[in-house]
Design a protein around this motif. Structure first.
Motif, short mmCIF file in Angstrom:
data_model
loop_
_atom_site.label_atom_id
_atom_site.label_comp_id
_atom_site.label_asym_id
_atom_site.label_seq_id
_atom_site.Cartn_x
_atom_site.Cartn_y
_atom_site.Cartn_z
N HIS A 182 90.60 -28.95 -14.70
CA HIS A 182 92.07 -28.45 -15.89
C HIS A 182 93.22 -29.01 -15.47
O HIS A 182 93.74 -29.49 -16.51
N THR A 299 96.46 -20.15 -17.00
CA THR A 299 95.53 -19.96 -17.69
C THR A 299 94.26 -18.85 -17.02
O THR A 299 95.81 -17.86 -15.94
N LEU A 322 89.16 -19.21 -18.39
CA LEU A 322 88.42 -20.19 -17.81
C LEU A 322 86.67 -19.95 -16.59
O LEU A 322 86.94 -20.14 -16.19
#
Length: 455
Positions: A182, A299, A322
């Motif tokens: 990511h 995230t 995620l």
């Protein structure tokens, strides 16, 4: 694979009509640095260096691309068997282990508490010796870390920690692979842990600083991480120049964090403490209020299964979450954890460090401009107007009048043509990329650079 770089450079220069002679060439750390993982146990990440963990992540990304994206069949563990001891049930650990091992051609053997009783009907020493004679490795998901330590001491095969009361290394490998995919790079990230001081947090504390990541952890009073783990984590943070913050305030831990992480508040075996724990963890639910004080690129991670009191739906199912790629990556990282104990085929060439090339009385420093990570080479930071010489084991190329600032796309095209990409790299560069196949050495040398030393 050793060769004389000075002779190689001079030959390249003379063949291309240049009159300068390389008078002196020196490098920092030696390039040939093979990571040795064969036969090693994976009990805790504190037993591995940052480079060794990076290597495992690189192999995981490579296997994921080659098997999932390219559809390759890689029977690297054909004829091998894996003993799986599960004192604690798990959906993700069992599925990822069985499917991953089978994809590599191996045969997993699942053993529950109905099949094996560690230290009950048979001593751990006897169990370790029996398993060593019948399997090639053992993954054990147990209650006590001490049982894993005993198995590793008595067994003649690699022992992999599938989970214990103290550590959960295979989960953290999956987390790091997910973050690497990511964010492109782990270095400089701030991890914000909000929850119990459990095995997941312990494994993060044993590894985050080795990647240059900062850690901010909030736990309720009485649920702090193990003091011995904390002491070692403080040492790692000091050695690697990272920050370690332990607090009882969830918002303080979340402040400026790139990654918000939590886990179950009530682990298996702690069911009797449920009422007490739910009361102690009031205010520790991860919500959008928590995310508001985090970094703009935040995230969220959770190793699953998730309870609503730990994180609300708005965060858990948001585009910033995620958790499902994280769950999938358990499969790819666990494949490497098993493979690395049995077989080690790959060479890794580490950072070039401070290198100098002398030509026409001009010295060009390369530190911070060229780096090698797991056999994939990148250009970083500012690129200067300069000529480029690419030295390879197989061939020597020399270019001049290549303006790296204005023609990055041209250079990228040239390099890609010379060495077509084999797989998606685990780390992405902001500028040009050169993909290298296994066992290939490629060095980039800046020649006749700017008069002033780049800073």
């Amino acid at each position: 694979m050793l060769f004389n770089l000075r002779i190689l450079l001079n030959n390249a220069a003379f063949r291309n009509g240049h009159s300068f002679v390389v008078r002196n060439f020196r490098c920092g750390q030696p390039l040939q640095n093979k990571v040795q993982l064969k036969g090693r146990d994976l009990l805790t990440l504190k037993n591995f260096t940052g480079e060794e963990i990076k290597y495992m992540l690189w192999l995981s990304a490579d296997l994921k691309f080659r098997i999932k994206q390219k559809g390759e069949y890689l029977p690297l563990l054909q004829g091998k068997s894996l003993g799986m001891i599960f004192e604690k049930r798990s959906t993700r650990t069992r599925l990822s282990t069985e499917t991953g091992f089978a994809l590599l051609g191996g045969h997993p053997c699942f053993l529950t508490t109905q099949d094996i009783h560690l230290g009950v009907n048979e001593s751990l020493t006897d169990t370790a010796r029996v398993l060593s004679s019948m399997t090639d490795a053992v993954l054990a998901r147990v209650y006590k870390q001490s049982d894993l330590d005993t198995l590793a001491k008595e067994a003649s095969i690699p022992i992999i920690n599938g989970l214990s009361d103290l550590y959960h290394p295979i989960q953290i490998l999956a987390d790091y692979l997910t973050l690497q995919e990511h964010y492109s790079s782990l270095k400089g990230l701030t991890l914000s842990w909000i929850g119990d001081g459990n095995n997941i947090l312990h494994s993060i504390m044993m590894s985050a600083a080795k990647f240059g990541m900062h850690l901010q952890a909030a736990t309720p009073k009485g649920y702090e991480p193990d003091p011995s783990v904390t002491k070692l984590a403080e040492q790692y943070a000091k050695e690697n120049g990272t920050k370690l913050l332990l607090t009882n305030d969830p918002l303080e831990a979340a402040h400026g964090g790139n990654v918000l992480i939590t886990d179950t508040w009530i682990s298996m075996g702690q069911e009797e403490e449920k009422k007490k724990r739910l009361q102690a963890f009031q205010g520790y639910q991860v919500t959008m209020k928590t995310a508001k004080v985090a970094a703009s690129d935040w995230t969220f991670l959770h190793c699953l299964p998730r309870k609503p009191e730990e994180v609300d739906d708005e965060v858990f199912y948001s585009p910033r979450s995620l958790v499902f790629p994280e769950a999938e990556n358990r499969k790819w990282t666990i494949m490497v954890s098993k493979k690395q104990g049995m077989e080690d085929k790959f060479f890794v060439w580490f950072q070039l460090g401070h290198s100098c090339l002398w030509g026409k009385n001009k010295q060009v420093r390369l530190s911070n401009y060229i780096t090698c990570s797991c056999n994939i080479y990148f250009f970083f930071q500012k690129l200067y107007n300069t000529s480029l010489v690419l030295i390879s084991i197989y061939s020597v190329f020399a270019w001049s009048e290549i303006n790296l600032l204005s023609n990055k796309s041209i250079l990228t095209k040239i390099l890609t043509t010379l060495d077509p990409p084999e797989h998606q790299p685990p780390l992405f560069a902001n500028h040009c990329k050169l993909y290298n196949s296994y066992f290939r050495i490629s060095l980039f040398m800046f020649r006749e650079g700017p008069n002033s030393v780049p800073v």
